[in-house]
Design an enzyme around this catalytic site. Structure first.
Site, short mmCIF file in Angstrom:
data_model
loop_
_atom_site.label_atom_id
_atom_site.label_comp_id
_atom_site.label_asym_id
_atom_site.label_seq_id
_atom_site.Cartn_x
_atom_site.Cartn_y
_atom_site.Cartn_z
N GLY A 148 28.03 37.10 38.46
CA GLY A 148 29.47 37.36 38.51
C GLY A 148 30.17 36.03 38.68
O GLY A 148 30.57 35.39 37.72
N ARG A 276 44.79 33.97 34.40
CA ARG A 276 44.88 34.06 35.87
C ARG A 276 46.33 34.19 36.37
O ARG A 276 46.60 35.00 37.27
CB ARG A 276 44.17 32.87 36.52
CG ARG A 276 42.67 33.09 36.54
CD ARG A 276 41.87 31.91 37.07
NE ARG A 276 40.46 32.30 37.07
CZ ARG A 276 39.44 31.45 37.10
NH1 ARG A 276 39.65 30.15 37.13
NH2 ARG A 276 38.21 31.89 37.10
N GLU A 399 38.60 38.11 37.50
CA GLU A 399 38.97 36.80 36.92
C GLU A 399 38.86 35.67 37.96
O GLU A 399 39.73 34.80 38.05
CB GLU A 399 40.34 36.88 36.27
CG GLU A 399 40.24 37.81 35.08
CD GLU A 399 41.48 37.88 34.24
OE1 GLU A 399 42.03 36.82 33.91
OE2 GLU A 399 41.88 39.00 33.91
N GLY A 400 37.74 35.71 38.68
CA GLY A 400 37.49 34.69 39.69
C GLY A 400 37.98 35.17 41.05
O GLY A 400 39.17 35.43 41.23
C1 FAD Z 1 37.67 46.66 38.88
C2 FAD Z 1 36.96 45.48 38.33
C3 FAD Z 1 37.18 45.08 37.03
C4 FAD Z 1 36.50 44.00 36.48
N1 FAD Z 1 36.70 43.65 35.16
C5 FAD Z 1 35.91 42.71 34.60
C6 FAD Z 1 35.97 42.46 33.18
O1 FAD Z 1 36.80 43.02 32.46
N2 FAD Z 1 35.06 41.59 32.64
C7 FAD Z 1 34.14 40.95 33.41
O2 FAD Z 1 33.35 40.19 32.86
N3 FAD Z 1 34.08 41.15 34.75
C8 FAD Z 1 34.93 42.02 35.35
N4 FAD Z 1 34.84 42.26 36.70
C9 FAD Z 1 33.87 41.54 37.48
C10 FAD Z 1 34.49 40.50 38.40
O3 FAD Z 1 35.01 39.44 37.65
C11 FAD Z 1 33.38 40.07 39.38
O4 FAD Z 1 33.17 41.15 40.25
C12 FAD Z 1 33.74 38.83 40.14
O5 FAD Z 1 33.75 37.72 39.29
C13 FAD Z 1 32.76 38.55 41.30
O6 FAD Z 1 31.46 38.54 40.83
P1 FAD Z 1 30.34 39.43 41.54
O7 FAD Z 1 30.82 40.82 41.55
O8 FAD Z 1 29.02 39.17 40.91
O9 FAD Z 1 30.30 38.92 43.03
P2 FAD Z 1 29.48 37.72 43.62
O10 FAD Z 1 29.55 36.55 42.72
O11 FAD Z 1 28.15 38.22 44.00
O12 FAD Z 1 30.31 37.39 44.90
C14 FAD Z 1 30.26 38.15 46.12
C15 FAD Z 1 31.10 37.42 47.15
O13 FAD Z 1 30.56 36.09 47.36
C16 FAD Z 1 31.56 35.12 47.12
N5 FAD Z 1 30.96 33.91 46.53
C17 FAD Z 1 30.15 33.85 45.45
N6 FAD Z 1 29.80 32.57 45.19
C18 FAD Z 1 30.43 31.82 46.12
C19 FAD Z 1 30.47 30.40 46.38
N7 FAD Z 1 29.83 29.52 45.63
N8 FAD Z 1 31.23 29.98 47.44
C20 FAD Z 1 31.92 30.85 48.22
N9 FAD Z 1 31.88 32.18 48.02
C21 FAD Z 1 31.17 32.67 46.98
C22 FAD Z 1 32.54 35.77 46.18
O14 FAD Z 1 33.80 35.18 46.23
C23 FAD Z 1 32.53 37.21 46.69
O15 FAD Z 1 33.39 37.32 47.79
C24 FAD Z 1 35.57 43.29 37.29
C25 FAD Z 1 35.36 43.67 38.61
C26 FAD Z 1 36.04 44.74 39.14
C27 FAD Z 1 35.79 45.13 40.58
#
Ligand code: FAD
Length: 422
Positions: A148, A276, A399-400
């Site tokens: 993600g 964004r 989106e981040g």
């Molecule tokens: C309703 C919804 C719609 C979405 N729509 C889309 C879409 O259209 N297309 C798409 O591709 N994605 C989409 N997403 C996905 C979304 O972009 C991701 O959920 C998001 O980027 C976070 O990734 P992850 O879920 O893998 O969380 P993770 O990356 O596992 O993160 C979990 C937590 O750890 C934190 N974290 C991770 N790495 C670090 C770091 N290096 N330093 C500090 N903190 C960190 C994050 O900020 C977060 O709080 C959607 C998500 C939701 C919930």
């Protein structure tokens, strides 16, 4: 050069019309579509498609009328305001209902990726459909389980079949906004597409990442499920599997060969620089809705905010409301800066992430505070305050996330690369 602080007239005019839509076609059915997750408000979808077609079409995109020719004295020319206009539209529609805004017909993130990373021919081929007879959608699939925030972990693979000159794509994508409407063939919808991020060379990390346009109906793509969510419940969020999906060679956005730099991923970053501020604008619409509702309820109970008094003479509730108004306004000003830069073709990666961080915080805090200050009224499903509280958090996730955008901001300010600060 003059500095103009007034909202440009074309935006003010558009806002009057959009407010009517927001009140009568969104707010009025907000609860109904929140309760009936994933059902489609066809009245809104079809109305918006027709209305956008009548005013130039293409969905919610940067739609710029040509500026009048300047006179020899320089009078008469207009600065570009396409992005600013779009941000204002999105703010107002999200004030109406953010989930419904997300299903406004058009290309969404999928089209934004084509616009940011596609060639002129690809833009023509893929983007014209949004102005067709039927409402049409596109989506972007980047996120995977385990990839993600860390996009370098994307496992979806695209391999070129030399014999047929087709890309063969395999992988699993999750949380795709609008994935269902972009890919499933509904009678009332036009043929959409999804943009899938995949690696053409896993050893090259982000440099090997490319985006591929996959047309709706392509064999091998399956919508596995729609997420049940806390907020924005009218918006479909799909999990999609790709098994031996074949797409034409020309459907890759950007260069089909790997250069040992981060060129591949630059398309994704360019997409986010453009979108964004729009996510931020959307969140601000939700915060404003909640705040206005709070003020309305306070007034009904005889509490009118006395602006202009010294802070120590204000009641606690007045201070809380004014502080929230400051938060919402400052977030909006940051959005305006980011979209002004986009309109004037200035690199805005820093400002885009900054305003997204700010709006994510503000939207979450304001809606939470509104629920708190309304007491049981805020918690009751009779009113929309609790829904806005649930809808708000997504601003800080997609989106981040807030954390990731903070890191982008820090990298830009401190001059660190992605490798040095992560
Ligand atoms: C309703 C919804 C719609 C979405 N729509 C889309 C879409 O259209 N297309 C798409 O591709 N994605 C989409 N997403 C996905 C979304 O972009 C991701 O959920 C998001 O980027 C976070 O990734 P992850 O879920 O893998 O969380 P993770 O990356 O596992 O993160 C979990 C937590 O750890 C934190 N974290 C991770 N790495 C670090 C770091 N290096 N330093 C500090 N903190 C960190 C994050 O900020 C977060 O709080 C959607 C998500 C939701 C919930």
């Amino acid at each position: 050069m003059t500095i103009e602080f007034e909202t440009p007239k074309p935006i003010l005019n558009q806002q009057v019309m959009l407010k009517t839509v927001a009140e009568n076609m969104m707010r009025s059915v907000s609860r109904e579509f929140d309760e009936n997750e994933h059902s489609i408000p066809w009245d809104y979808v079809e109305f918006m498609h027709t209305a956008m077609k009548a005013t130039g079409g293409g969905g919610l995109t940067v739609n710029e009328e040509p500026s009048p020719q300047p006179s020899p004295e320089g009078r008469g020319s207009r600065p570009p305001i396409g992005y600013q206009k779009l941000a204002a539209q999105i703010e107002m529609l999200s004030w109406g209902d953010v989930g419904m805004y997300l299903i406004t017909p058009g290309g969404g993130l999928g089209a934004a990726a084509v616009a940011a990373a596609g060639s002129p021919e690809q833009k023509e081929k893929f983007l014209e459909r949004f102005n067709g007879e039927k409402p049409t959608y596109a989506a972007m699939c980047m996120t995977e389980a385990g990839a993600g925030s860390d996009t370098s972990a994307i496992r979806t693979r695209a391999i070129l079949d030399e014999a047929t000159q087709e890309w063969v794509i395999n992988g699993e994508k999750i949380f795709v906004t609008g994935g269902d409407k972009s890919f499933t063939e509904y009678e009332k919808l036009g043929k959409g597409f999804i943009v899938v991020w995949a690696s053409i060379d896993p050893s090259a990390g982000r440099s090997g990442m490319r985006a591929f346009v996959i047309e709706s109906g392509t064999p091998g793509v399956k919508i596995n499920k729609l997420e049940h969510k806390m907020g924005i419940r009218v918006s479909d969020t799909a999990a999609i599997s790709l098994v031996d999906v074949r797409v034409p060679y020309d459907n890759v956005l950007g260069s089909p060969t790997v250069e040992r730099n981060t060129a591949g991923f630059k398309g994704a970053m360019a997409t986010f620089d453009a979108t964004r501020p729009l996510v931020a604008a959307s969140g601000i619409g939700v915060a404003r809705a909640a705040l206005e509702f709070l003020k309305e309820k306070l007034e009904e109970n005889g509490v009118k905010i006395r602006y202009g008094l010294p802070r120590q003479k204000l009641s606690n509730i007045e201070r809380e409301v004014i502080d929230m108004e400051i938060m919402v306004k400052s977030a909006w000003l940051m959005v305006l800066k980011a979209v002004w830069m986009a309109d004037n073709k200035k690199p805005n990666a820093l400002e885009s992430s900054m305003c997204k961080v700010k709006a994510g915080d503000v939207t979450t805090k304001v809606t939470q505070k509104v629920v708190e200050l309304l007491g049981p009224l805020g918690y009751s499903r009779e009113f929309l305050a609790e829904k806005w509280f649930r809808d708000a958090k997504i601003t800080d996730i997609y989106e981040g996330t807030g954390q990731i955008n903070r890191m982008v901001v820090a990298r830009h300010i401190l001059g660190y690369s992605g490798k040095e600060l992560r």
